[in-house]
Design a protein around this motif. Structure first.
Motif, PDB file in Angstrom:
ATOM      1  N   MET A  65     -20.128 -19.949  -3.911  1.00 14.43           N
ATOM      2  CA  MET A  65     -21.332 -19.169  -4.002  1.00 14.43           C
ATOM      3  C   MET A  65     -21.782 -19.014  -5.456  1.00 14.43           C
ATOM      4  SD  MET A  65     -21.830 -15.267  -2.682  1.00 14.43           S
ATOM      5  CE  MET A  65     -20.888 -14.494  -3.959  1.00 14.43           C
ATOM      6  N   VAL A  66     -20.865 -18.852  -6.378  1.00 13.53           N
ATOM      7  CA  VAL A  66     -21.225 -18.635  -7.787  1.00 13.53           C
ATOM      8  C   VAL A  66     -22.010 -19.818  -8.354  1.00 13.53           C
ATOM      9  CG1 VAL A  66     -20.313 -18.268 -10.120  1.00 13.53           C
ATOM     10  CG2 VAL A  66     -19.394 -16.959  -8.190  1.00 13.53           C
ATOM     11  N   PRO A  67     -21.618 -21.069  -8.108  1.00 15.73           N
ATOM     12  CA  PRO A  67     -22.437 -22.177  -8.627  1.00 15.73           C
ATOM     13  C   PRO A  67     -23.862 -22.178  -8.066  1.00 15.73           C
ATOM     14  CG  PRO A  67     -20.260 -22.977  -8.019  1.00 15.73           C
ATOM     15  CD  PRO A  67     -20.353 -21.566  -7.505  1.00 15.73           C
ATOM     16  N   VAL A  68     -24.017 -21.786  -6.826  1.00 17.35           N
ATOM     17  CA  VAL A  68     -25.352 -21.707  -6.217  1.00 17.35           C
ATOM     18  C   VAL A  68     -26.184 -20.644  -6.933  1.00 17.35           C
ATOM     19  CG1 VAL A  68     -26.598 -21.013  -4.122  1.00 17.35           C
ATOM     20  CG2 VAL A  68     -24.644 -22.576  -3.957  1.00 17.35           C
ATOM     21  N   ILE A  69     -25.601 -19.478  -7.149  1.00 16.98           N
ATOM     22  CA  ILE A  69     -26.319 -18.400  -7.834  1.00 16.98           C
ATOM     23  C   ILE A  69     -26.652 -18.816  -9.268  1.00 16.98           C
ATOM     24  CG2 ILE A  69     -26.165 -16.016  -8.662  1.00 16.98           C
ATOM     25  CD1 ILE A  69     -24.454 -15.454  -6.116  1.00 16.98           C
ATOM     26  N   ALA A  70     -25.719 -19.490  -9.938  1.00 17.61           N
ATOM     27  CA  ALA A  70     -25.971 -19.962 -11.303  1.00 17.61           C
ATOM     28  C   ALA A  70     -27.155 -20.931 -11.325  1.00 17.61           C
ATOM     29  CB  ALA A  70     -24.720 -20.624 -11.875  1.00 17.61           C
ATOM     30  N   LYS A  71     -27.239 -21.787 -10.339  1.00 14.16           N
ATOM     31  CA  LYS A  71     -28.347 -22.742 -10.266  1.00 14.16           C
ATOM     32  C   LYS A  71     -29.673 -22.013 -10.031  1.00 14.16           C
ATOM     33  CE  LYS A  71     -28.385 -26.019  -7.005  1.00 14.16           C
ATOM     34  NZ  LYS A  71     -28.144 -27.311  -6.319  1.00 14.16           N
ATOM     35  N   LEU A  72     -29.661 -20.991  -9.188  1.00 18.05           N
ATOM     36  CA  LEU A  72     -30.870 -20.200  -8.965  1.00 18.05           C
ATOM     37  C   LEU A  72     -31.289 -19.445 -10.229  1.00 18.05           C
ATOM     38  CD1 LEU A  72     -30.160 -18.859  -5.379  1.00 18.05           C
ATOM     39  CD2 LEU A  72     -32.078 -20.332  -6.047  1.00 18.05           C
ATOM     40  N   ILE A  73     -30.312 -18.924 -10.959  1.00 22.83           N
ATOM     41  CA  ILE A  73     -30.610 -18.234 -12.224  1.00 22.83           C
ATOM     42  C   ILE A  73     -31.230 -19.209 -13.221  1.00 22.83           C
ATOM     43  CG2 ILE A  73     -29.577 -17.129 -14.255  1.00 22.83           C
ATOM     44  CD1 ILE A  73     -27.592 -15.776 -12.267  1.00 22.83           C
ATOM     45  N   ASP A  74     -30.650 -20.399 -13.342  1.00 21.21           N
ATOM     46  CA  ASP A  74     -31.211 -21.409 -14.254  1.00 21.21           C
ATOM     47  C   ASP A  74     -32.649 -21.740 -13.868  1.00 21.21           C
ATOM     48  OD1 ASP A  74     -28.948 -21.571 -15.828  1.00 21.21           O
ATOM     49  OD2 ASP A  74     -28.150 -23.327 -14.779  1.00 21.21           O
ATOM     50  N   HIS A  75     -32.890 -21.877 -12.570  1.00 24.79           N
ATOM     51  CA  HIS A  75     -34.245 -22.150 -12.095  1.00 24.79           C
ATOM     52  C   HIS A  75     -35.192 -21.016 -12.495  1.00 24.79           C
ATOM     53  CE1 HIS A  75     -37.502 -23.504  -9.546  1.00 24.79           C
ATOM     54  NE2 HIS A  75     -37.545 -22.287  -9.015  1.00 24.79           N
TER      55      HIS A  75
END
Length: 160
Positions: free
Chosen positions: A1-11
């Motif tokens: 889940m953390v990599p997904v959230i990190a990708k959303l934050i970067d976006h």
């Protein structure tokens, strides 16, 4: 889940119509939640900080909004902050779908925000049915159930 959230934050950081809100527990000893779960994520301790993998960088549309209750909108002023930025819709991620995500979704719902929940950006305790928790958000709060890839393809005024 953390990599997904990190990708959303970067976006979000790369899209001026998005913003990032970190809504971490930051409890006081007399908080009602402490009576239920015991001391955890106490204000001023490392346990109340954003995890290292998702560390805020102080971007213009990035805020930390500590919370003392399950919901991100409860006694935090978050709704008013989002209004100030013109945010109408929220993307809710994190743990746990059946507690904090649910209560944050309720807070968004009663304040008139559109709600999107990416299924790959939320989780539950072991033994809890995440699909049922997500279905609750869809049927009770009208949340749009999606995934991170679909969200990254969208670009509207949101807070993640």
């Amino acid at each position: 889940m953390v990599p997904v959230i990190a990708k959303l934050i970067d976006h979000a950081r790369n899209n001026p119509e998005w913003m990032v809100v970190y809504s971490n527990d930051a409890h006081r000893a007399d908080d009602a939640e402490i009576a239920v779960w015991g001391p955890h994520a106490m204000a001023g301790t490392r346990g109340a900080d954003v995890i290292d993998a998702l560390t805020p960088i102080g971007a213009a549309r990035e805020i930390v909004s500590p919370k003392r209750f399950y919901g991100a909108f409860d006694e935090t002023g978050l709704h008013e902050i989002l209004q100030g930025y013109g945010v109408t819709d929220v993307v809710i991620v994190g743990q746990h779908t059946h507690y904090c995500v649910r209560h944050s979704s309720y807070g968004a719902f009663i304040r008139g925000h559109g709600i999107e929940v990416p299924t790959d950006g939320v989780c539950v305790f072991d033994g809890v049915d995440n699909a049922a928790a997500i279905e609750y958000l869809r049927t009770i709060y009208g949340a749009t159930i999606t995934d991170s890839e679909t969200l990254i393809g969208a670009s509207i005024n949101k807070a993640a």
